[in-house]
Design a protein around this motif. Sequence first.
Motif, PDB file in Angstrom:
ATOM      1  N   ILE A   1       1.020  -1.181   0.262  1.00 20.60           N
ATOM      2  CA  ILE A   1      -0.070   0.031   0.073  1.00 20.60           C
ATOM      3  C   ILE A   1       0.841   1.358  -0.150  1.00 20.60           C
ATOM      4  N   ARG A   2       1.682   1.142   0.851  1.00 21.55           N
ATOM      5  CA  ARG A   2       2.755   2.286   0.936  1.00 21.55           C
ATOM      6  C   ARG A   2       3.643   2.290  -0.539  1.00 21.55           C
ATOM      7  N   GLU A   3       3.886   1.389  -0.967  1.00 18.63           N
ATOM      8  CA  GLU A   3       4.574   1.416  -2.516  1.00 18.63           C
ATOM      9  C   GLU A   3       3.407   2.173  -3.546  1.00 18.63           C
ATOM     10  N   CYS A   4       2.205   1.955  -3.314  1.00 17.91           N
ATOM     11  CA  CYS A   4       1.305   2.259  -4.225  1.00 17.91           C
ATOM     12  C   CYS A   4       0.965   3.874  -4.005  1.00 17.91           C
ATOM     13  N   LEU A   5       1.057   4.191  -2.853  1.00 13.73           N
ATOM     14  CA  LEU A   5       0.893   5.762  -2.632  1.00 13.73           C
ATOM     15  C   LEU A   5       2.126   6.679  -2.970  1.00 13.73           C
ATOM     16  N   GLY A   6       3.184   6.023  -3.111  1.00 22.68           N
ATOM     17  CA  GLY A   6       4.537   6.583  -3.730  1.00 22.68           C
ATOM     18  C   GLY A   6       5.049   7.514  -2.389  1.00 22.68           C
ATOM     19  N   ASP A   7       6.214   8.216  -2.824  1.00 24.96           N
ATOM     20  CA  ASP A   7       6.794   8.869  -1.860  1.00 24.96           C
ATOM     21  C   ASP A   7       6.142   9.696  -1.017  1.00 24.96           C
ATOM     22  N   GLU A   8       6.136   9.420   0.367  1.00 22.41           N
ATOM     23  CA  GLU A   8       5.350   9.894   1.450  1.00 22.41           C
ATOM     24  C   GLU A   8       3.826   9.927   1.374  1.00 22.41           C
ATOM     25  N   GLY A   9       3.361   8.954   0.633  1.00 22.47           N
ATOM     26  CA  GLY A   9       2.117   8.712   0.391  1.00 22.47           C
ATOM     27  C   GLY A   9       1.375   9.961  -0.312  1.00 22.47           C
ATOM     28  N   ARG A  10       2.026  10.463  -1.132  1.00 18.64           N
ATOM     29  CA  ARG A  10       1.551  11.869  -1.877  1.00 18.64           C
ATOM     30  C   ARG A  10       1.006  11.174  -3.422  1.00 18.64           C
ATOM     31  N   GLY A  11       0.946  10.059  -3.484  1.00 17.54           N
ATOM     32  CA  GLY A  11       0.473   9.411  -4.962  1.00 17.54           C
ATOM     33  C   GLY A  11       1.541   9.960  -5.959  1.00 17.54           C
ATOM     34  N   THR A  12       2.590   9.742  -5.713  1.00 17.94           N
ATOM     35  CA  THR A  12       3.431  10.381  -6.887  1.00 17.94           C
ATOM     36  C   THR A  12       3.812   9.138  -7.806  1.00 17.94           C
ATOM     37  N   ARG A  13       3.622   7.788  -7.615  1.00 20.33           N
ATOM     38  CA  ARG A  13       4.045   6.805  -8.357  1.00 20.33           C
ATOM     39  C   ARG A  13       3.224   7.017  -9.786  1.00 20.33           C
ATOM     40  N   ASP A  14       4.138   6.051 -10.635  1.00 22.91           N
ATOM     41  CA  ASP A  14       3.328   5.781 -11.991  1.00 22.91           C
ATOM     42  C   ASP A  14       2.164   5.044 -11.691  1.00 22.91           C
ATOM     43  N   GLU A  15       0.949   5.821 -12.260  1.00 24.00           N
ATOM     44  CA  GLU A  15      -0.214   5.345 -11.742  1.00 24.00           C
ATOM     45  C   GLU A  15      -0.561   4.112 -12.800  1.00 24.00           C
ATOM     46  N   ARG A  16       0.031   4.115 -13.770  1.00 24.98           N
ATOM     47  CA  ARG A  16      -0.122   3.005 -14.786  1.00 24.98           C
ATOM     48  C   ARG A  16       0.408   1.467 -14.152  1.00 24.98           C
ATOM     49  N   ARG A  17       1.393   1.838 -13.385  1.00 24.19           N
ATOM     50  CA  ARG A  17       1.946   0.437 -12.910  1.00 24.19           C
ATOM     51  C   ARG A  17       1.464  -0.239 -11.825  1.00 24.19           C
ATOM     52  N   LYS A  18       0.958  -1.408 -12.232  1.00 23.81           N
ATOM     53  CA  LYS A  18       0.162  -1.950 -10.997  1.00 23.81           C
ATOM     54  C   LYS A  18       1.166  -2.839 -10.313  1.00 23.81           C
ATOM     55  N   ILE A  19       1.180  -2.671  -8.991  1.00 22.35           N
ATOM     56  CA  ILE A  19       2.169  -3.362  -8.084  1.00 22.35           C
ATOM     57  C   ILE A  19       1.720  -4.682  -7.753  1.00 22.35           C
ATOM     58  N   PHE A  20       2.500  -5.802  -7.624  1.00 23.37           N
ATOM     59  CA  PHE A  20       1.848  -7.199  -7.249  1.00 23.37           C
ATOM     60  C   PHE A  20       3.247  -7.910  -6.573  1.00 23.37           C
ATOM     61  N   ASP A  21       2.326  -8.847  -5.662  1.00 22.72           N
ATOM     62  CA  ASP A  21       3.218  -9.736  -4.964  1.00 22.72           C
ATOM     63  C   ASP A  21       2.308 -11.157  -4.791  1.00 22.72           C
ATOM     64  N   VAL A  22       2.672 -12.061  -5.628  1.00 25.06           N
ATOM     65  CA  VAL A  22       1.861 -13.339  -5.699  1.00 25.06           C
ATOM     66  C   VAL A  22       2.744 -14.489  -5.294  1.00 25.06           C
TER      67      VAL A  22
END
Length: 441
Positions: free
Chosen positions: A110-131
């Motif tokens: 979730i932290r990774e999705c929110l990007g740096d300091e939770g400001r939503g700066t990540r690349d929105e098109r990149r979905k993160i996964f751990d399976v």
Amino acid sequence: MNSYDSELVRSILVKAKYALVPSEDEADVVLLNTCAIREHAHQKVYNRVHEIHQKRRSGHKDTTSQGHKPLIGILGCMATNLRTELLGNRRLDIDFIAGPDSYKRLPALIRECLGDEGRGTRDERRKIFDVTLSEFETYSDVYPRRERGVNAWLAVMRGCNNFCTFCVVPYTRGRERSRSVENVVEETRQLAADGFKQVTLLGQNVNSYHCEDRDFADLLEAVSGVEGIERVRFTSPHPKDFPDKLLEVVARNPKVCKHIHLPLQSGSNRILGLMDRTYTREEFTALADKIRRLIPGVALSTDVIVGFCTETDAEFEETLAVLRAVNFDSAFTFKYSERKGTIAGRKFKDDVPEAIKTERIVRLNELQKEISLKKNRAHIGKTHEILLENKGSKHSPEVLYGRADGNHLVTLDGGGWALGESVKVRVIDASPNVLKGVAIS
Ligand code: SAH
Ligand code: SF4
């Protein structure tokens, strides 16, 4: 198992300082825990994701997060099974996916999705996964955050090594691993202290449980020794793992409920062979006979699949014949649904037309309804101790629902009883699914 896993996830997130909110309309993160075992769960998930975004866009009065886009994560078997499809679908607006062995990583995801300091700066098109599937993860150090109640689920093992050809479980949940007896007993003690009266031990193949030199019979004995726990149930077992030692524990231990789920799947030896179930019809019915001999009054239930690859009318008739011969108290019935990545999915053709599958399941259900009604009617006039688990229905808010030892659902009208109480009832009426009782204590 998914309800239990959701309780694990709640616990992990609360520990990481997330707060649970009563409605998805208020949530900043929405997690959908999915199952891939049957039917086309993905369409349901797609619709659900779409609905969540739609509702949020149109704004919901009384919510603080009106118009604010939530992070959406897909959890569970579907995450493992359909990873590529979920990640590749550009129209599916999700942020991350996590398989059944990755829940401890959720706060980090979730932290990774929110990007740096939770400001939503990540690349929105990149979905993160751990399976990633683990050979060791049993969550034995996580105490699930359960709703208060009468019954608590407790997973004692995870994964499966059987590879029945129709089944996706070994691929989505990985190899078999068990928790230690001591660890399960410790959690059961905590459950009793939290007011639970019944514990249901869970596992994909629960009776193949083993840890060091202790087997499932040892575990049942140990768990039922916990004071305050009145009943112990377990599901879902495989017919191959019922040694006499286990049946004797069920027979003689008063806390272990006299109900055994014995999944048949098919009554045809050729189909059982294709499914790689490791037993024949004759071995299965002999086991059912033995169970009834060793545990007098035991209730038996089963799972059946109709329309498995190449199943003929005559082979389906053999399944009906086994149902008639064994006289199960109840049955869960399914149309075969091909699963991606399974042995049957790769090697066999799903060649029984949908209309035939439907015809067969209708006939199977009709037969089972007849058998269940006959078996339930035989309870009329008998006395059962029922543990009250639920209250109220749409039509009668006062009605109480309890379970008899054999897992039969029993209704009881009002009477000032509290949930969690055990009440002695006499059965006065019966339908295929429910017994009606009157209190005699
Ligand atoms: N471990 C248990 C079953 C767990 S899955 C056992 O071995 O018996 C629960 C039930 O779902 C199965 O018993 C089976 O009847 C049904 N099921 C599993 N895969 C299925 C599929 N591909 N199509 C239809 N039913 C399926
Ligand atoms: Fe699936 Fe049950 Fe067979 Fe394991 S034993 S592969 S969970 S059907």
